[in-house]
Design an enzyme around this catalytic site. Sequence first.
Site, short mmCIF file in Angstrom:
data_model
loop_
_atom_site.label_atom_id
_atom_site.label_comp_id
_atom_site.label_asym_id
_atom_site.label_seq_id
_atom_site.Cartn_x
_atom_site.Cartn_y
_atom_site.Cartn_z
N ASP A 161 0.81 -1.23 0.00
CA ASP A 161 0.00 0.00 0.00
C ASP A 161 0.83 1.27 0.00
O ASP A 161 0.43 2.31 0.55
CB ASP A 161 -0.96 0.01 1.21
CG ASP A 161 -1.85 -1.22 1.22
OD1 ASP A 161 -2.19 -1.70 0.13
OD2 ASP A 161 -2.18 -1.70 2.32
N LYS B 211 1.60 2.15 -5.13
CA LYS B 211 2.08 1.61 -6.41
C LYS B 211 1.15 1.94 -7.57
O LYS B 211 1.59 2.27 -8.67
CB LYS B 211 2.25 0.07 -6.29
CG LYS B 211 3.30 -0.32 -5.25
CD LYS B 211 3.35 -1.82 -5.04
CE LYS B 211 2.16 -2.38 -4.33
NZ LYS B 211 2.02 -2.01 -2.92
N GLY B 212 -0.18 1.84 -7.30
CA GLY B 212 -1.16 2.10 -8.37
C GLY B 212 -0.97 3.48 -8.96
O GLY B 212 -0.85 3.64 -10.18
N LYS B 213 -0.92 4.48 -8.11
CA LYS B 213 -0.77 5.86 -8.58
C LYS B 213 0.56 6.03 -9.34
O LYS B 213 0.60 6.66 -10.40
CB LYS B 213 -0.80 6.84 -7.39
CG LYS B 213 -0.29 8.21 -7.79
CD LYS B 213 -0.27 9.25 -6.73
CE LYS B 213 0.59 10.40 -7.26
NZ LYS B 213 0.40 11.65 -6.57
N ARG C 86 2.67 -28.63 -7.32
CA ARG C 86 2.47 -29.20 -8.65
C ARG C 86 1.10 -29.82 -8.86
O ARG C 86 0.94 -30.85 -9.50
CB ARG C 86 3.59 -30.21 -8.97
CG ARG C 86 4.95 -29.53 -9.00
CD ARG C 86 6.09 -30.46 -8.76
NE ARG C 86 6.03 -31.05 -7.44
CZ ARG C 86 6.93 -31.92 -6.97
NH1 ARG C 86 7.92 -32.29 -7.74
NH2 ARG C 86 6.81 -32.40 -5.75
N GLN D 250 1.92 -6.05 -3.29
CA GLN D 250 2.38 -6.17 -1.90
C GLN D 250 3.67 -5.35 -1.71
O GLN D 250 3.87 -4.38 -2.42
CB GLN D 250 2.59 -7.64 -1.49
CG GLN D 250 1.30 -8.44 -1.38
CD GLN D 250 0.74 -8.90 -2.71
OE1 GLN D 250 1.41 -9.54 -3.49
NE2 GLN D 250 -0.51 -8.58 -2.98
N ARG E 9 -9.89 -3.09 6.14
CA ARG E 9 -9.40 -3.15 7.53
C ARG E 9 -8.55 -1.91 7.84
O ARG E 9 -7.82 -1.42 6.97
CB ARG E 9 -8.51 -4.40 7.72
CG ARG E 9 -9.26 -5.70 7.62
CD ARG E 9 -8.32 -6.88 7.74
NE ARG E 9 -7.42 -7.00 6.61
CZ ARG E 9 -6.45 -7.91 6.51
NH1 ARG E 9 -6.24 -8.76 7.49
NH2 ARG E 9 -5.69 -7.96 5.45
N GLY F 156 -0.07 13.94 -2.74
CA GLY F 156 -1.52 13.87 -2.81
C GLY F 156 -1.91 12.68 -3.67
O GLY F 156 -1.06 12.15 -4.40
#
Length: 420
Positions: A12, A15-17, A142, A221, A300, A411
């Site tokens: 968190d 990374k997305g931004k 496997r 992650q 959470r 931001g």
Amino acid sequence: MVDVILGLQWGDEGKGKIVDYFAGNYDIVARFQGGPNAGHTLYQEGKKVVLHQIPSGIFHSGIINLIGSGVVLDPVTFQKECAAVSAMGVDVRKNLLISERTHLILPTHRALDKASEISKGNDKIGSTLKGIGPAYMDKTGRNGLRVGDILNPDFLQLYGSLKEKHQRMLDVYRFSEDITEWENDFFTAVEFIRSFRIISGEYFLHEQLASGKKVLAEGAQGSMLDVDFGTFPFVTSSNTITAGVCSGLGIAPQHIREVIGITKAYCTRVGSGPFPTELHDETGEFIRKAGNEFGSTTGRPRRCGWIDLVALKYACMINGVTSLVMTKADILDELQELKACTSYKIDGRETDQVPFQMHLSDLSPVYKNFSGWNTITSGLQQYSDLPEAMKAYIGFLNAYLKVSVKFISNGPGTDQIIKA
Ligand code: GDP
Ligand code: IMO
Ligand code: MG
């Protein structure tokens, strides 16, 4: 060449931004590990989007997004996510490819995840319960089914025999759950995936690299959740570090150029496990509120604390980080004083190294104090406009980590980022 963007803490980091911000410089964005345990937030024309499995380059129409072999894919979540981004004008069948080697998360994997967590009692990992651990266990054991298998006429039979195996394991756990509805959704979603381009990710990437195309590998992650080098056993089940790019995409190490590591200006963790700099006081509460630190996937509350430079330096080392992006600097705007952990005291001895088993050590953080900047920074656009106290904080990080912060995110908006 391949550049990598990954998180250096417990996930968190933003990374997305940051992937969305840099994606325009690349031809392909590829996720190399993890699954729907991830929640990557970005803003598209002012609208908040949280991506779990689709790479964060999806809103750039000229870019191919690849779900790589190292990912575990939940078809149901994937179908829902595709519906959401399609409604925002994305042509997913044009922009999104899936590797045939990507492992599938079955409804019984999710049930097994729950059963395993319940059986651990107080020692539970705090898993997102998305079936990640059991799906990766079936890969290394496997047994797993892969996306390419859905094209096999015997898929139903393969599914049935794996489900039966899972059922026996669930019996050992004495856990039962009605998965009929999940199963119906699963098969609808498998049918949906059949209409996608399911490809050999490794040949595709090699052809692209050979013709000079640029690839951005997107981590999920964070490094401290890496199955080998994180705070085991309180980790996820994949290699979240740079090495995971090679095994998760089938790319040789010499192709990797920049490794851009993301850190928050402070630290958070969601789920169980050691967190040396965690704050249990009103400052921790302030950061959670100001930073809206609630899980993007599970909702959470995230545990909050000061930046941990011991863990961060370790993460820079194992990833070969070449530059840093510091996010959520604006969240600290109102604090009078900040702290950064520069060493650990373990059983009375001071060290700047991450120990073998953090959770079993009597560990306390040693801090360096900094003056807060106590100024609103979220509207600033130039490095020269940043308060001196923030520059001093960044300067200390650069010197301690021996890697430089090249960008400061101030931001959630795509344009709220400053080049150092
Ligand atoms: P990821 O999993 O690493 O992509 O991060 P998440 O999306 O789970 O969590 C990061 C959260 O912080 C999201 O809500 C982002 O919109 C937000 N965010 C990212 N960068 C910044 C920043 O610089 N400042 C603020 N205030 N919010 C940010
Ligand atoms: P992104 O990509 C934060 C945490 C869970 C739990 C542990 C194991 O958004 O940064 P799992 O579901 O993998 O079995 O959970 O890892 N976790 C994350 N924490 N961000 C994530 O992803 C996470 N994915 C897993 O909370 O502690
Ligand atoms: Mg997240």
